[in-house]
Write an enzyme that holds these catalytic residues in place. Sequence first.
Site, PDB file in Angstrom:
ATOM      1  N   LYS A 216       0.842  -1.352  -0.301  1.00 32.74           N
ATOM      2  CA  LYS A 216       0.027  -0.160  -0.023  1.00 32.74           C
ATOM      3  C   LYS A 216       0.640   0.719  -0.006  1.00 32.74           C
ATOM      4  O   LYS A 216       0.588   1.914   0.679  1.00 32.74           O
ATOM      5  CB  LYS A 216      -0.806  -0.453   1.389  1.00 32.74           C
ATOM      6  CG  LYS A 216      -1.932   1.111   0.837  1.00 32.74           C
ATOM      7  CD  LYS A 216      -2.994   0.428   0.379  1.00 32.74           C
ATOM      8  CE  LYS A 216      -4.141   1.362   0.274  1.00 32.74           C
ATOM      9  NZ  LYS A 216      -5.267   1.605  -0.727  1.00 32.74           N
ATOM     10  N   ASP A 267      -5.152  -2.827  -2.373  1.00 33.53           N
ATOM     11  CA  ASP A 267      -6.821  -2.739  -2.570  1.00 33.53           C
ATOM     12  C   ASP A 267      -6.990  -3.402  -4.132  1.00 33.53           C
ATOM     13  O   ASP A 267      -8.411  -3.874  -4.179  1.00 33.53           O
ATOM     14  CB  ASP A 267      -7.704  -1.521  -2.833  1.00 33.53           C
ATOM     15  CG  ASP A 267      -6.630  -0.007  -2.631  1.00 33.53           C
ATOM     16  OD1 ASP A 267      -5.429  -0.292  -2.945  1.00 33.53           O
ATOM     17  OD2 ASP A 267      -7.233   0.982  -2.729  1.00 33.53           O
ATOM     18  N   ASP A 291      -2.029 -11.277   5.876  1.00 31.17           N
ATOM     19  CA  ASP A 291      -3.340 -11.940   6.733  1.00 31.17           C
ATOM     20  C   ASP A 291      -4.685 -12.038   6.101  1.00 31.17           C
ATOM     21  O   ASP A 291      -4.762 -12.731   5.730  1.00 31.17           O
ATOM     22  CB  ASP A 291      -3.402 -11.371   8.086  1.00 31.17           C
ATOM     23  CG  ASP A 291      -4.177 -11.781   8.977  1.00 31.17           C
ATOM     24  OD1 ASP A 291      -4.004 -12.995   8.681  1.00 31.17           O
ATOM     25  OD2 ASP A 291      -3.891 -11.124   9.993  1.00 31.17           O
TER      26      ASP A 291
END
Length: 403
Positions: A216, A267, A291
Amino acid sequence: MSYIQIKEDSKIEVPDNATIGFIEGDGIGPDISRAAISVINSAIEVAYKGEKSIEWKKILGGDEAFEKTGKHLPQESIDELKKCVISLKGPLTTPVGEGFRSLNVTLRQYFDLYANVRPVKYFPGVPSPVKHPEHVDMVVFRENTEDLYAGIEWRYDSEEAKKLRWYLRENFQVKLTDDTGIGIKPISKFKSQRLVRKAIQYAIAHRRKSVTLVHKGNIMKFTEGAFKDWGYEVASSEFKDNTITESEFLKGTPSAWRVVIKDRITDNMFQQILTRTDEYDVIATTNLNGDYLSDAIAAQVGGLGIAPGANIGDVYAIFEAVHGTAPKYAGMDVANPTSLILSGGMLLRHIGWTLAADILDAAVTSAYADQKVTNDLARILNVKSLLCSEFGQEVIKRMKQPV
Ligand code: NAD
């Protein structure tokens, strides 16, 4: 006992009758461990006809250890795990209570098992929520030791949080209100690069198509963004002859085989695994991303009950079911042992007993193709369910040498 030896270069030397550690686990642990161990033993027997075998060394951990020694993970168990080098582990309860560290986290830190590895592949016959689960064939390498999981965090009203807010305001003009809790996200070059290195080594050894760095970095430039940059750096400096960046690859197919190194923002990646599933192969990512992402990918092929996993370091490795102890099914012989059985297949591959691993995987695939399943899946498929032990026997029955 013939323990695995660690050589000077940290590689392992596996004797033909190798001693492997196993922690049964809590809840459904004993049921699924029993089934998994008999399946693994049978695969070795079918593959090597007595020339190789595993001597399983039972190691105490979890509730059973607590009852017998007053500790969930006694020092002797840690010493035994160390001696065995490679182990198989059932799920362990995380006792609820202030100050209790998860046994899994303790093991990861003690043995520096920095890569959480989860291969996710579809088994025809398993109910799935997507139209083309057969397009899923990914292996997630999730960094296991840092990021927001490092446990560096403070409650909003703690002295530490107060001091930190003060420090940030005085030194960096960062103003946080008094009701703000604080967590720290450490991402280091060394730990990022060793994780990406492992993912690339795996991709090269298994002739996989690509390694995708998931991050990210558009928002968290110096942690997530740095992970991506350090990942590309490892590829170009250490694997120049076997890798190519996606942008170079798109300019023209290279004359020799190469692993394509690409990156995706997290995302977007969650969309991509659904919309362009077959474009993704090996994935290397930070702890929190990994995760979420590994569970989402596992859901595409029918959930956690059948997804295997391993925590691997430079020397030690612990192979484990990715689900928990499912306490409501404890001792009933009804749980699905597939996750631990397939983790056993990963273990066999890890120690180089590839033929046994292939036989094990093929037998599980065959059982699923004929909808021989335990209750968790039988009730969705509306077919007769097998007990945990019966599923193990069904898999064993289907084992044969490849033609
Ligand atoms: P869980 O994975 O035990 O259960 C989630 C759901 O899936 C439940 O409905 C359960 O019955 C079902 N389920 C899980 N595995 C199954 C199997 N093999 N066959 C059939 N059904 C299965 O998760 P939870 O309820 O959140 O956790 C229970 C305990 O397990 C907690 O103490 C938790 O800390 C621990 N846990 C341990 C590990 C580990 O050791 N690696 C991982 C996750 C949770």
